[in-house]
Scaffold this motif. Structure first.
Motif, PDB file in Angstrom:
ATOM      1  N   CYS A   1      -1.748   0.422  28.084  1.00 44.27           N
ATOM      2  CA  CYS A   1      -1.987   1.853  28.257  1.00 44.27           C
ATOM      3  C   CYS A   1      -1.420   2.182  29.630  1.00 44.27           C
ATOM      4  O   CYS A   1      -2.069   1.946  30.653  1.00 44.27           O
TER       5      CYS A   1
ATOM      6  N   CYS B   1      -9.019   7.959  30.103  1.00 48.02           N
ATOM      7  CA  CYS B   1      -9.556   6.898  29.254  1.00 48.02           C
ATOM      8  C   CYS B   1     -10.239   5.867  30.155  1.00 48.02           C
ATOM      9  O   CYS B   1     -10.112   5.917  31.372  1.00 48.02           O
TER      10      CYS B   1
ATOM     11  N   CYS C   1      -9.623   2.615  30.114  1.00 49.61           N
ATOM     12  CA  CYS C   1      -8.857   1.363  30.086  1.00 49.61           C
ATOM     13  C   CYS C   1      -8.926   0.626  31.428  1.00 49.61           C
ATOM     14  O   CYS C   1      -9.123  -0.584  31.469  1.00 49.61           O
TER      15      CYS C   1
ATOM     16  N   ALA D   1      -1.004   7.611  25.497  1.00 46.28           N
ATOM     17  CA  ALA D   1      -2.382   7.253  25.818  1.00 46.28           C
ATOM     18  C   ALA D   1      -3.223   8.477  26.156  1.00 46.28           C
ATOM     19  O   ALA D   1      -4.438   8.465  26.017  1.00 46.28           O
TER      20      ALA D   1
ATOM     21  N   HIS E   1      -5.815   6.379  21.804  1.00 49.77           N
ATOM     22  CA  HIS E   1      -5.184   5.070  21.704  1.00 49.77           C
ATOM     23  C   HIS E   1      -5.105   4.636  20.258  1.00 49.77           C
ATOM     24  O   HIS E   1      -6.082   4.719  19.538  1.00 49.77           O
TER      25      HIS E   1
HETATM   26 ZN   LIG Z   1      -6.052   4.004  28.130  1.00 55.99          ZN
END
Ligand SMILES: [Zn+2]
Length: 347
Positions: free
Chosen positions: A246, A257, A259, A290, A294
């Motif tokens: 990502c 996000c 991540c 992203a 996802h």
């Molecule tokens: Zn992400």
């Protein structure tokens, strides 16, 4: 696979139609005659384009007017050991010649009574059709990638439907497989010749979280190079974390996000407790994908499961992430799901 290895047909469904598939290498009169009796009678021999080239089989037409139609080559008979070429015995012999790696252009005469056609280089993964399924099944069963196939027909005027095929399969004790099932098998376990992933590099990797071992893998479906970060401590049921590339999260730690947080926590836990963090690369991903969420595919799950199994793990505990325990599990890998714990609780 067991049926194919015994030289028995498999019935392959896709869309609304079914093909009989036999490995060309094992074609013999009995099942070839059976195939002629239950199908249109037009026997095809799907093979790879390079095999057609090596056997001197040019395309049947140079300007194909229907892009969806099979890519037939000129028709063939075996040059030796056949009479007219039309009988089941003769066509079985021709099929075996096509599959024999020692055969060359002089072992075939053109035209004939068997119709070779070329398939997509990536098999059902590249083109989910019956011909590709035939070649893929031969490879998975350990035979040369040349199939003998024919379209099943029903008792009436059309091709055979689901009920006709179920009856036929039950009466002759033949397996039935649908093309999407074969695609999933390929994405999870590979093509039978190569593994799903191939280990390509190995390096020690000091990190802020502690010492990790980096193992690089080539993805034999997507061509991507994935990385497995293995923690040093040994545990009986190691932890596994899976992360899919990502760019916005991994590099600039976007707050769109989680991540960045998840990968840092996973790496810290793996470094301290052992186990593996599988980082999947996305060669075709667009940079800003992203931001819109996802994606997670069967191919991703297949690669991650294959990497964990290749590292020698047989039973693992999966940390929360894009992969579910069910998606990652394989016959050689038991996967239990566990919730992520904050890193601070480990000290
Ligand atoms: Zn992400």
């Amino acid at each position: 696979m067991a049926a194919l290895r015994a030289g028995r047909p498999v019935l392959v469904g896709g869309g609304t139609e079914y093909d009989v598939v036999l490995p060309a290498a094992l074609a013999e009169p009995r099942w070839t005659a059976w195939t002629v009796r239950h199908t249109s009678g037009v026997l095809c021999a799907p093979l790879r384009a390079e095999r057609a080239g090596a056997l001197g089989l040019p395309p049947m037409v140079h300007d194909n007017q229907d892009p969806r139609s099979p890519r037939y080559t000129v028709s063939v008979d075996a040059a030796h050991g056949v009479t007219t070429g039309i009988s089941a015995t003769d066509r079985a012999r021709t099929a075996r010649v096509l599959a024999d790696p020692a055969s060359g252009p002089a072992d075939l005469i053109r035209p004939g009574h068997l119709l070779p056609l070329t398939v997509h280089a990536d098999g059902v993964v590249g083109r989910p059709e019956h011909a590709e399924a035939g070649v893929d099944l031969c490879r998975l069963a350990g035979f040369p990638p040349v199939a003998l196939t024919a379209r099943l027909v029903g008792e009436g005027v059309g091709t055979a439907g689901d009920e006709d095929v179920a009856l036929l399969a039950a009466r002759h004790d033949l397996p039935v497989i649908q093309i999407p099932e074969l695609v999933e098998h390929r994405l999870r376990f590979g093509d039978g010749e190569r593994g799903r992933v191939t280990r390509v590099t190995n390096a020690r990797l000091p990190t802020v979280h502690g010492q990790l071992d980096a193992v690089g893998y080539r993805d034999e479906v997507t061509g991507a190079e994935h990385i497995a970060l293995v923690g040093r401590p040994r545990t009986s049921v190691p932890l596994v974390a899976v992360h899919a590339e990502c760019i916005t999260g991994d590099i600039v730690k976007t707050t769109h996000c989680d991540c960045a947080r998840r990968i840092a926590e996973s790496a810290a836990v793996i470094a301290q407790e052992g186990g593996v963090l599988v980082y999947l690369r996305r060669p075709g991903a667009r940079v800003l994908d992203a931001l819109d969420g996802h994606t997670w595919t069967t191919a991703d799950a297949g690669a991650a499961g294959a990497i964990v199994a290749d590292l020698g793990y047989r039973s693992v505990r999966l940390l929360t992430g894009p992969a579910t325990a069910l998606q990652l599990a394989r016959p050689d890998l038991t996967v239990l799901a566990v919730q992520n714990r904050p890193v601070s609780s480990l000290t």
